[in-house]
Design a protein around this motif. Structure first.
Motif, PDB file in Angstrom:
ATOM      1  N   LEU A  29       6.590   3.340  -2.009  1.00 38.50           N
ATOM      2  CA  LEU A  29       5.935   2.310  -1.990  1.00 38.50           C
ATOM      3  C   LEU A  29       5.277   2.488  -3.300  1.00 38.50           C
ATOM      4  O   LEU A  29       4.656   3.452  -3.861  1.00 38.50           O
ATOM      5  N   GLY A  33       1.320  -1.837  -4.223  1.00 40.50           N
ATOM      6  CA  GLY A  33       1.979  -2.314  -3.310  1.00 40.50           C
ATOM      7  C   GLY A  33       1.431  -2.164  -1.903  1.00 40.50           C
ATOM      8  O   GLY A  33       0.494  -1.531  -1.515  1.00 40.50           O
ATOM      9  N   ILE A  34       2.363  -2.904  -1.205  1.00 38.97           N
ATOM     10  CA  ILE A  34       2.002  -2.943   0.307  1.00 38.97           C
ATOM     11  C   ILE A  34       3.445  -2.564   1.173  1.00 38.97           C
ATOM     12  O   ILE A  34       4.417  -3.318   0.858  1.00 38.97           O
ATOM     13  N   LEU A  35       3.397  -1.794   2.018  1.00 38.88           N
ATOM     14  CA  LEU A  35       4.482  -1.597   3.125  1.00 38.88           C
ATOM     15  C   LEU A  35       3.899  -1.462   4.368  1.00 38.88           C
ATOM     16  O   LEU A  35       2.950  -0.486   4.667  1.00 38.88           O
ATOM     17  N   ALA A 183      -5.309  -6.854   2.336  1.00 42.59           N
ATOM     18  CA  ALA A 183      -4.575  -7.577   1.238  1.00 42.59           C
ATOM     19  C   ALA A 183      -5.190  -7.456  -0.107  1.00 42.59           C
ATOM     20  O   ALA A 183      -4.727  -7.335  -1.262  1.00 42.59           O
ATOM     21  N   ARG A 186      -5.134  -4.611  -2.803  1.00 40.18           N
ATOM     22  CA  ARG A 186      -3.978  -4.573  -3.918  1.00 40.18           C
ATOM     23  C   ARG A 186      -4.670  -5.184  -5.153  1.00 40.18           C
ATOM     24  O   ARG A 186      -4.219  -4.734  -6.397  1.00 40.18           O
ATOM     25  N   ALA A 191      -2.827   0.903  -3.344  1.00 38.43           N
ATOM     26  CA  ALA A 191      -1.617   0.854  -2.651  1.00 38.43           C
ATOM     27  C   ALA A 191      -1.854   1.063  -1.220  1.00 38.43           C
ATOM     28  O   ALA A 191      -2.743   1.898  -0.663  1.00 38.43           O
ATOM     29  N   GLY A 206       2.531  -9.160   4.514  1.00 39.55           N
ATOM     30  CA  GLY A 206       3.729  -9.712   3.657  1.00 39.55           C
ATOM     31  C   GLY A 206       4.388  -8.467   2.988  1.00 39.55           C
ATOM     32  O   GLY A 206       4.383  -7.320   3.306  1.00 39.55           O
ATOM     33  N   SER A 207       4.693  -8.576   1.505  1.00 35.93           N
ATOM     34  CA  SER A 207       5.521  -7.596   0.790  1.00 35.93           C
ATOM     35  C   SER A 207       6.693  -7.033   1.577  1.00 35.93           C
ATOM     36  O   SER A 207       7.456  -7.899   1.885  1.00 35.93           O
ATOM     37  N   ALA A 208       6.699  -5.827   1.891  1.00 36.29           N
ATOM     38  CA  ALA A 208       7.625  -4.904   2.370  1.00 36.29           C
ATOM     39  C   ALA A 208       7.343  -4.476   3.941  1.00 36.29           C
ATOM     40  O   ALA A 208       6.468  -4.242   3.899  1.00 36.29           O
ATOM     41  N   SER A 222      11.929  -7.236   2.480  1.00 34.63           N
ATOM     42  CA  SER A 222      11.067  -7.930   2.307  1.00 34.63           C
ATOM     43  C   SER A 222      10.583  -8.402   3.711  1.00 34.63           C
ATOM     44  O   SER A 222      11.221  -8.745   4.709  1.00 34.63           O
TER      45      SER A 222
END
Length: 470
Positions: A29, A33-35, A183, A186, A191, A206-208, A222
């Protein structure tokens, strides 16, 4: 370049017998970011979160390496991982009410670390103001407690947030609000590792996305690619099991005398804090009634009123034969086992330090003959629970597994009426569909009255005979 917010390498989590509950997990991550990690209940999602925080139960052991913002530790080194709390990591746990200090009002808890002004702003951002901000944790609904923890995340300085089922117990509107709040972290340089079975969260963030099944990552990439053109059959089955894709079911043609009636009922948390007035409904055998409304509007409280657990300040509640659960104690005792509740927080419905097998055995004096020997194995199979799981204690199973076991325990009592309070809020789409099919089948074939409390409008539209909006 900043170090990744989180790196997990070769993570393995084993139980007492050495069985791998999580096997060979590798995740990265990036900072800011976002997972989103999705998977069925019991697949190992929450175990990964617990491993990152150094919170695995003592009965489990971890192997591999975990790095948080460049600080690396062995996955089994719980003290090293716990030293990162607050400064580097913060968790939004799956059971929000249990994470709040029961001796402090919500606003006071936030103000201790963030100051009153920042605490008030954070609570306003999650729509908890006025009386809700000053409430004690026990007075908050599940959704309100979840939003309270989200407010804590907003005022935290930790660069890594681990959110375990962050939208559990929220209505559709507030799911959207929660997703936007998560969200927005971010934009503050944080993260986010989001662990969920709610595809709305994965799509909204979204993101991963990574998909886990039976402790193994089966697909990642993705969010757009994984959720629109999945390559693994399990991911495709997930997408097909969403309630919005369920075919409508035949409506009940119940014409029997009601098993539950309430007329012009008014209720609230206290005589001064009233939630609703003049609520009426009638439930017949084999009928399924949906109860919906935004979080905190009183759905759980109304369910308790109908079950004789919370006295209304106005109106009447009648059970089979016109029995009054409040004015006629002998009738209440006689009928109590026929009016049952599926709790919103199933883990808290079990005795914490006793094995699940022992807790089921303790029911024998009040169960029909041969229920444990014949009926229990059948029900466990229907809800996809292995009998070996009963050897564990409640803290050693996932929230979704606890939810399914609570359903099994209740069905063993052969009730006439069930008030199911968010019975699938902790379940992934595949198991959710199987559990709802089981409950609706029992309602139809056994003339069981079912009140289904849910925030999921698509689910209610697919299975209920009618709905009551609070």
């Amino acid at each position: 370049m900043s170090a990744p917010a989180l790196v997990i390498r070769g993570l393995v989590v084993r139980d007492r017998q050495g069985h791998g509950l999580v096997r060979g997990v590798d995740l990265t991550l990036p900072a800011g970011g976002i997972l989103t990690l999705i998977g069925e209940t019991g697949s190992g999602k929450s175990l990964i979160a617990q491993a990152v925080m150094g919170l695995l139960p003592d009965e489990l052991r971890a192997e591999g390496a975990i790095s948080v913002a460049g600080r690396e530790a062995e996955a089994g080194d719980k003290p090293a991982l716990r030293r990162l709390w607050a400064t580097h990591t913060m968790v939004l746990p799956q059971e929000p009410s249990a994470a709040l200090d029961p001796t402090m009002r919500l606003l006071s808890q936030l103000a201790e670390t963030a100051g009153k002004t920042n605490a008030t702003s954070a609570l306003d951002a999650v729509e908890l103001s006025g009386a809700a901000a000053r409430a004690w944790p026990h007075a908050l609904s599940g959704g309100m407690a979840q939003r309270g923890l989200a407010a804590m995340a907003l005022v935290s300085n930790a660069p890594l947030l681990v959110a375990d089922e962050p939208t559990k117990g929220l209505d559709d509107e507030r799911v959207g609000i929660a997703i936007r709040l998560l969200a927005s972290l971010r934009d503050r340089g944080k993260a986010l590792l989001a662990i969920t079975h709610d595809l709305r969260v994965a799509r909204g963030l979204g993101s991963a996305v990574a998909v886990i099944r039976d402790g193994v990552i089966v697909e990642q990439g993705s969010a757009e690619a994984v959720l629109s053109t999945p390559t693994h059959a399990y991911t495709r089955a997930w997408l097909e099991a969403e309630p919005a894709r369920w075919p409508p079911r035949p409506r009940s043609a119940a014409a029997q005398h009601p098993v539950l009636v309430c007329e012009q009922v008014g209720f609230g948390y206290t005589p001064r804090e009233r939630l609703a007035e003049r609520v009426s409904l009638s439930l017949r055998p084999g009928e399924i009634v949906g109860l919906c409304g935004v979080s905190g509007r009183g759905k759980t409280t109304l369910g308790n009123v109908l079950l004789g657990l919370h006295r209304p300040h106005a109106g009447t509640v009648k059970w089979i034969g016109g029995a009054d659960p409040y004015a006629d104690p002998p009738a209440q005792r006689r009928l109590r086992r026929q009016y049952q509740k599926l709790h919103q927080d199933p883990v808290r419905a079990f005795v914490p330090f006793r094995s699940l097998a022992r807790q089921f055995a303790d029911l024998k004096p009040v169960l029909p003959p041969r229920a444990l020997s014949d009926r229990l194995p059948e029900l466990l199979d229907r809800v996809r629970i292995k009998p070996s799981l009963l050897a564990r204690k409640p803290a050693e199973i996932s929230g979704g597994e606890a939810q399914r076991l609570a359903i099994v325990r209740l069905l063993l009592l052969e009730p006439r009426v069930i008030v199911a309070d968010e019975p699938t809020s902790r379940l992934d789409p595949i198991v959710q569909r199987e559990v709802i099919e089981l409950l609706t089948e029992l309602a139809r074939t056994r003339n069981l009255g079912l009140i289904l409390i849910s925030h999921d409008q698509a689910l209610l539209d697919a299975v209920t005979d009618g709905e009551l909006l609070l």
